[in-house]
Design a protein around this motif. Structure first.
Motif, PDB file in Angstrom:
ATOM      1  N   MET C   1       0.975  -1.147   0.111  1.00  0.00           N
ATOM      2  CA  MET C   1      -0.015   0.032   0.040  1.00  0.00           C
ATOM      3  C   MET C   1       1.075   1.332  -0.007  1.00  0.00           C
ATOM      4  SD  MET C   1      -3.299   0.039  -0.101  1.00  0.00           S
ATOM      5  CE  MET C   1      -3.957  -1.413   0.891  1.00  0.00           C
ATOM      6  N   LYS C   2       1.417   1.554  -1.267  1.00  0.00           N
ATOM      7  CA  LYS C   2       2.362   2.660  -1.261  1.00  0.00           C
ATOM      8  C   LYS C   2       1.565   4.027  -1.310  1.00  0.00           C
ATOM      9  CE  LYS C   2       6.109   0.157  -1.880  1.00  0.00           C
ATOM     10  NZ  LYS C   2       5.826  -0.914  -1.037  1.00  0.00           N
ATOM     11  N   LEU C   3       2.231   5.090  -0.635  1.00  0.00           N
ATOM     12  CA  LEU C   3       1.608   6.387  -0.969  1.00  0.00           C
ATOM     13  C   LEU C   3       2.888   7.204  -1.050  1.00  0.00           C
ATOM     14  CD1 LEU C   3      -0.950   8.225  -0.897  1.00  0.00           C
ATOM     15  CD2 LEU C   3      -0.677   8.382   1.682  1.00  0.00           C
ATOM     16  N   GLU C   4       2.922   8.145  -2.310  1.00  0.00           N
ATOM     17  CA  GLU C   4       4.317   8.748  -2.583  1.00  0.00           C
ATOM     18  C   GLU C   4       4.002  10.164  -2.548  1.00  0.00           C
ATOM     19  OE1 GLU C   4       7.396   8.805  -6.249  1.00  0.00           O
ATOM     20  OE2 GLU C   4       5.479   7.940  -6.577  1.00  0.00           O
ATOM     21  N   HIS C   5       2.785  10.683  -2.731  1.00  0.00           N
ATOM     22  CA  HIS C   5       2.582  12.142  -2.761  1.00  0.00           C
ATOM     23  C   HIS C   5       1.063  11.973  -2.108  1.00  0.00           C
ATOM     24  CE1 HIS C   5       6.338  13.479  -4.186  1.00  0.00           C
ATOM     25  NE2 HIS C   5       6.043  12.783  -5.245  1.00  0.00           N
ATOM     26  N   VAL C   6       0.275  12.978  -1.548  1.00  0.00           N
ATOM     27  CA  VAL C   6      -0.976  13.365  -1.567  1.00  0.00           C
ATOM     28  C   VAL C   6      -1.471  14.647  -2.135  1.00  0.00           C
ATOM     29  CG1 VAL C   6      -2.792  13.657   0.208  1.00  0.00           C
ATOM     30  CG2 VAL C   6      -0.738  12.277   0.813  1.00  0.00           C
ATOM     31  N   ILE C   7      -1.887  14.383  -3.371  1.00  0.00           N
ATOM     32  CA  ILE C   7      -2.248  15.558  -3.951  1.00  0.00           C
ATOM     33  C   ILE C   7      -3.796  15.927  -4.539  1.00  0.00           C
ATOM     34  CG2 ILE C   7      -1.817  16.409  -6.468  1.00  0.00           C
ATOM     35  CD1 ILE C   7       0.788  16.334  -4.656  1.00  0.00           C
ATOM     36  N   GLU C   8      -4.433  14.789  -4.530  1.00  0.00           N
ATOM     37  CA  GLU C   8      -5.838  15.122  -4.650  1.00  0.00           C
ATOM     38  C   GLU C   8      -6.688  13.954  -4.037  1.00  0.00           C
ATOM     39  OE1 GLU C   8      -6.112  15.383  -8.857  1.00  0.00           O
ATOM     40  OE2 GLU C   8      -5.878  13.224  -9.278  1.00  0.00           O
ATOM     41  N   SER C   9      -8.138  14.236  -3.517  1.00  0.00           N
ATOM     42  CA  SER C   9      -8.671  13.063  -3.047  1.00  0.00           C
ATOM     43  C   SER C   9      -9.110  11.895  -4.180  1.00  0.00           C
ATOM     44  CB  SER C   9     -10.145  13.664  -2.564  1.00  0.00           C
ATOM     45  OG  SER C   9     -10.548  14.216  -3.445  1.00  0.00           O
ATOM     46  N   GLN C  10      -8.971  12.222  -5.336  1.00  0.00           N
ATOM     47  CA  GLN C  10      -9.337  11.014  -6.442  1.00  0.00           C
ATOM     48  C   GLN C  10      -8.156   9.842  -6.248  1.00  0.00           C
ATOM     49  OE1 GLN C  10      -9.740  14.408  -6.882  1.00  0.00           O
ATOM     50  NE2 GLN C  10     -10.074  14.708  -8.932  1.00  0.00           N
ATOM     51  N   GLN C  11      -7.165  10.059  -5.706  1.00  0.00           N
ATOM     52  CA  GLN C  11      -5.851   9.039  -5.800  1.00  0.00           C
ATOM     53  C   GLN C  11      -6.272   7.948  -4.599  1.00  0.00           C
ATOM     54  OE1 GLN C  11      -2.943  12.028  -4.349  1.00  0.00           O
ATOM     55  NE2 GLN C  11      -1.863  10.211  -3.879  1.00  0.00           N
ATOM     56  N   PHE C  12      -7.172   8.403  -3.756  1.00  0.00           N
ATOM     57  CA  PHE C  12      -7.490   7.212  -2.771  1.00  0.00           C
ATOM     58  C   PHE C  12      -8.496   6.224  -3.008  1.00  0.00           C
ATOM     59  CE2 PHE C  12      -5.447  10.775  -0.597  1.00  0.00           C
ATOM     60  CZ  PHE C  12      -4.559  10.172   0.217  1.00  0.00           C
ATOM     61  N   THR C  13      -7.937   4.922  -3.163  1.00  0.00           N
ATOM     62  CA  THR C  13      -9.001   3.927  -3.579  1.00  0.00           C
ATOM     63  C   THR C  13      -9.664   3.376  -2.180  1.00  0.00           C
ATOM     64  OG1 THR C  13      -7.305   2.382  -2.981  1.00  0.00           O
ATOM     65  CG2 THR C  13      -7.278   3.244  -5.218  1.00  0.00           C
ATOM     66  N   VAL C  14     -10.679   2.532  -2.158  1.00  0.00           N
ATOM     67  CA  VAL C  14     -11.203   2.102  -0.777  1.00  0.00           C
ATOM     68  C   VAL C  14     -10.410   1.325  -0.080  1.00  0.00           C
ATOM     69  CG1 VAL C  14     -13.194   0.668  -0.011  1.00  0.00           C
ATOM     70  CG2 VAL C  14     -13.700   2.350  -2.113  1.00  0.00           C
ATOM     71  N   PRO C  15      -9.520   0.411  -0.789  1.00  0.00           N
ATOM     72  CA  PRO C  15      -8.543  -0.136   0.322  1.00  0.00           C
ATOM     73  C   PRO C  15      -7.567   0.889   0.942  1.00  0.00           C
ATOM     74  CG  PRO C  15      -8.762  -1.456  -2.006  1.00  0.00           C
ATOM     75  CD  PRO C  15      -9.378  -0.131  -1.817  1.00  0.00           C
ATOM     76  N   LEU C  16      -7.129   1.796   0.027  1.00  0.00           N
ATOM     77  CA  LEU C  16      -6.229   2.816   0.859  1.00  0.00           C
ATOM     78  C   LEU C  16      -6.802   3.636   1.858  1.00  0.00           C
ATOM     79  CD1 LEU C  16      -3.454   3.820   0.757  1.00  0.00           C
ATOM     80  CD2 LEU C  16      -3.964   5.329  -1.150  1.00  0.00           C
ATOM     81  N   LEU C  17      -8.259   4.039   1.507  1.00  0.00           N
ATOM     82  CA  LEU C  17      -8.950   4.730   2.643  1.00  0.00           C
ATOM     83  C   LEU C  17      -9.307   3.815   3.928  1.00  0.00           C
ATOM     84  CD1 LEU C  17     -11.701   6.370   0.438  1.00  0.00           C
ATOM     85  CD2 LEU C  17     -10.127   7.524   1.615  1.00  0.00           C
ATOM     86  N   MET C  18      -9.123   2.501   3.831  1.00  0.00           N
ATOM     87  CA  MET C  18      -9.626   1.739   4.878  1.00  0.00           C
ATOM     88  C   MET C  18      -8.470   1.511   5.846  1.00  0.00           C
ATOM     89  SD  MET C  18     -12.886   0.894   5.093  1.00  0.00           S
ATOM     90  CE  MET C  18     -13.287   2.586   4.285  1.00  0.00           C
ATOM     91  N   GLU C  19      -7.292   1.255   4.949  1.00  0.00           N
ATOM     92  CA  GLU C  19      -5.876   1.467   5.450  1.00  0.00           C
ATOM     93  C   GLU C  19      -5.668   2.705   6.498  1.00  0.00           C
ATOM     94  OE1 GLU C  19      -3.326  -0.876   5.966  1.00  0.00           O
ATOM     95  OE2 GLU C  19      -1.542   0.596   6.223  1.00  0.00           O
ATOM     96  N   LEU C  20      -5.865   3.844   5.851  1.00  0.00           N
ATOM     97  CA  LEU C  20      -5.690   5.023   6.499  1.00  0.00           C
ATOM     98  C   LEU C  20      -6.328   5.259   7.609  1.00  0.00           C
ATOM     99  CD1 LEU C  20      -4.525   7.982   6.190  1.00  0.00           C
ATOM    100  CD2 LEU C  20      -6.573   8.640   4.985  1.00  0.00           C
ATOM    101  N   PHE C  21      -7.691   4.855   7.482  1.00  0.00           N
ATOM    102  CA  PHE C  21      -8.680   5.223   8.695  1.00  0.00           C
ATOM    103  C   PHE C  21      -8.381   4.150   9.713  1.00  0.00           C
ATOM    104  CE2 PHE C  21     -12.605   6.518   5.729  1.00  0.00           C
ATOM    105  CZ  PHE C  21     -11.777   7.591   5.368  1.00  0.00           C
ATOM    106  N   ALA C  22      -7.807   2.924   9.482  1.00  0.00           N
ATOM    107  CA  ALA C  22      -7.488   1.957  10.818  1.00  0.00           C
ATOM    108  C   ALA C  22      -6.190   2.818  11.524  1.00  0.00           C
ATOM    109  CB  ALA C  22      -7.051   0.625  10.172  1.00  0.00           C
ATOM    110  N   ARG C  23      -5.352   3.343  10.542  1.00  0.00           N
ATOM    111  CA  ARG C  23      -4.180   3.890  11.124  1.00  0.00           C
ATOM    112  C   ARG C  23      -4.629   5.198  12.029  1.00  0.00           C
ATOM    113  NH1 ARG C  23       1.579   3.510   8.615  1.00  0.00           N
ATOM    114  NH2 ARG C  23       1.124   1.408   7.663  1.00  0.00           N
ATOM    115  N   ALA C  24      -5.675   5.996  11.348  1.00  0.00           N
ATOM    116  CA  ALA C  24      -6.020   7.121  12.053  1.00  0.00           C
ATOM    117  C   ALA C  24      -6.506   6.709  13.540  1.00  0.00           C
ATOM    118  CB  ALA C  24      -7.014   8.019  11.361  1.00  0.00           C
TER     119      ALA C  24
END
Lengths: 321, 321, 321
Positions: C1-24
């Motif tokens: 689950m790589k994340l290089e830059h955070v530029i726009e909301s469109q780049q976030f897939t559902v799995p990446l969102l779920m990973e992000l929210f678990a970490r949050a």
């Protein structure tokens, strides 16, 4: 000895002042050995709607010497018009969600009190409005005298300068009224003399004072000259201004163990030739701000340790289901 | 090898430069492994009366990589008119009471020297006035050349651009004059050529130089092109400006191991097509600023360790009683 | 689950969102115990060309809670005219040489993307231009709903306010379209309704929505009212504005477990009397920004740990000799 917020000098009782000063003395030793890591992880938000580099740096250095970290604005007020209708209260609610203490300099009198009302973390007033409070300045002034004399009782002091608007002079007079046998000479050009409200307060509390326009006649009698800024444009008469300023000639009339204080910045009211005299303590006084602010922060954080707030982030009832 | 303040490039002798460069090389390794905690607890005050995000960030990052903390102003000068008559000297006296080193960017030539005279902690000049000094820029320029060539002796360099007002070009020329068999080509439109004072200095120290208006004829000969900014409005003639700029065509004439430097920011004088060339070292040069500033800070702090100042806070005679 | 830059909301897939929210969620616990030292030594550069104290403090507090350090600008844009012709790209190249992540607020749409293209370290978009993106706001909005409901599928939401220019409302609508059985009511005065581009996007992805001008009829049906700012000068008719605002009367129509969100700052569109209602979650929502930003930073740093960049500073071929 609880301290929830630091909003105005009136909130400090004599026992709280003594506790604060004892800690400030201890903080001198802590700073001298390079600070502590006791408050690592704590975050101070420096929210300055008006710029004041010296005051801001003193607070931020205090936080660093305690091991903490700092969020900082230099001039939030310059940019606030860009966010239409933004409310101080909402800003404070948000910032208190990502910091452990808020140091606030606001352009409106009463700003610090409004902030304290909604903040989830302690608020320290670093000046609010021209006619408002700047309590940490008054505290460091008092600490400087206390540190040198070891007591505030029996003090004879001349408070000199533009006294009608000078908030530091007013706060200092107020705090000195709490001690025994204090004598205050208010010295100012007649058009900018100390306000009736402070004099009434001193009358009520039986504090000795008089008003005059010339510092020279009393220079030989006082333990402290607390000189404040005089803006030449507010005083019609150059000679009347000169009678409220300090130069080498005046030094010769002062007691050998007297002290000269000034909240700084100065303009013309203390001649640079005075700087080298051992009685000129105004730069040391500014340095004491660091220790007094370190002491205040530890008092605020302790209260925090003892009385834990609601769990953070605040829990909603929904989560109990 | 004592270093008390960093005020101007002239204060650096060849042995001090060599010591500095050895440390800067060491700091590259320190930074690569994520920095050190050796200077935890030390506080840098970044006092910028004029904004310069890149220079400020480079200094502050250097302090962070050493483990220290930072008090920071972005644009103190914008707000100074609000405090009538405030003196730089008083500000420095106060700030030196709550920091361990002051990095000063001031709008007046000589500001850093005035600050150093009254400061209780080391002062580093981060630029003072348009015609003033910016010594850490000159030091990182020199370090970049030294790091690549392993010596500064025998260097042939073209210093190109708007040379009459360019303080970095002037400082670099001054420092290069300290090394052996250096040849300097000053290349500029005729109306903005290098000032007589620097040329006189080079004459006195028997440094070879010439002046010309076109970089192309010498491009094949030089080890370094040190390109500086040219503001088009200061040069009447577009063709004369073009003769002092770098593009792909010029690259083909340069030696394969030459280097192109620029203090940045650039405008039109280096074509973006040049950026990909391995000889284009200006971004690496900017990055070297971090290591040189880390090295300078350690030199300043060491001096502090070896020669402890008077006990802090300064003791009054009164306290000896 | 790589994340290089955070530029726009469109780049976030559902799995990446779920990973992000678990970490949050995990970061809430980390922050509650005073933060971690895991990222000590890492440096964030807060490069704000426009001031935004709340967003900047949230990012910087996130970095501090992770143990890192912060280089900060409050208003780089105010001063940029002083440096003629300075390029964002060159600034980013230089700043990425002395920091480990850049948080950029830029006044031009596309600024963050331009920065990411040349940066050697991750770039996080903290807002670029009026019509641009502000992806971390959309992420914390979504996280707040997810955290309370434990799912985003089946959500019924009213997105209310000045929707034509509201970038947070637009980003949120876009992200919600990625989940199942979501129903969106867009409620706004007719002159500032949601743009055709977002509606087309929802049509393409078979997301249910409708448009109306009054929040009251649907208040009893929705799980979330996402209220956004309405600038009175953009709406001709006071009554039409009132139909898109929240007051105590509307609260009575809402479901007992509904939630009211707002990206803040607000003006008149949420009555202060609403603040005390347990469904008013906008201050908690702002607080969630801290955890989401902590989570994003750890994702960016991890990627950094796993895929080491070229040795730093970048090596020239010359050095291989």
């Amino acid at each position: 000895m609880k301290l929830e917020h630091v909003i105005e000098s009136q909130q400090f009782t004599v026992p709280l002042l003594m506790e604060l000063f004892a800690r400030a003395r201890q903080m001198e030793r802590v700073a001298a050995r390079g600070g502590t890591r006791d408050y690592a992880g704590r975050i101070m938000a420096s929210l300055f709607y008006q710029p004041s580099t010296r005051t801001r740096f003193s607070f931020e250095a205090a936080m660093y010497r305690l091991g903490g970290r700092v969020l900082s604005t230099e001039h939030a007020g310059a940019f606030s018009s860009e966010v239409e209708g933004e409310q101080l209260e909402d800003t404070i609610r948000i910032i208190s969600g990502c910091s452990d203490v808020i140091v606030l300099r606001h352009h409106e009198e009463g700003g610090a009190r409004r902030a304290a009302r909604v903040s989830r973390v302690p608020v320290v007033n670093a000046g609010d409005g021209g006619g408002g409070q700047h309590p940490t300045q008054a505290l460091l002034d008092l600490y400087t005298i206390y540190r040198e004399r070891r007591t505030l009782d029996g003090l004879t002091i001349a408070i000199v300068g533009e006294l009608d608007r000078g908030r530091t002079a007013r706060s200092l007079a107020y705090l000195l009224g709490k001690f025994e046998r204090v004598k205050i000479h208010f010295v100012s050009p007649p058009e900018v003399r100390m306000g009736r409200d402070i004099l009434d307060h001193l009358d009520e509390h039986d504090v000795w004072y008089d008003l005059s326009t010339d510092v020279e006649p009393i220079a030989g009698e006082v333990d402290v000259i607390y000189q404040t800024r005089i803006r030449p444009d507010r005083v019609a008469d150059g000679a009347s201004l000169a009678r409220c300023a300090i130069d080498e000639r005046l030094l010769r009339r002062m007691k050998p163990d007297a002290m000269i204080l000034h909240p700084l910045p100065r303009t013309v009211e203390i001649d640079k030739a005075v700087d080298g005299d051992p009685r000129a303590l105004y730069f040391k006084q500014a340095g004491n701000g660091l220790f007094v602010r370190m002491a205040l922060l530890t008092l605020l954080f302790e209260r925090d340790d003892e009385e834990p707030d609601a769990p953070w982030p605040p829990q909603r009832r929904r989560e109990d289901r």
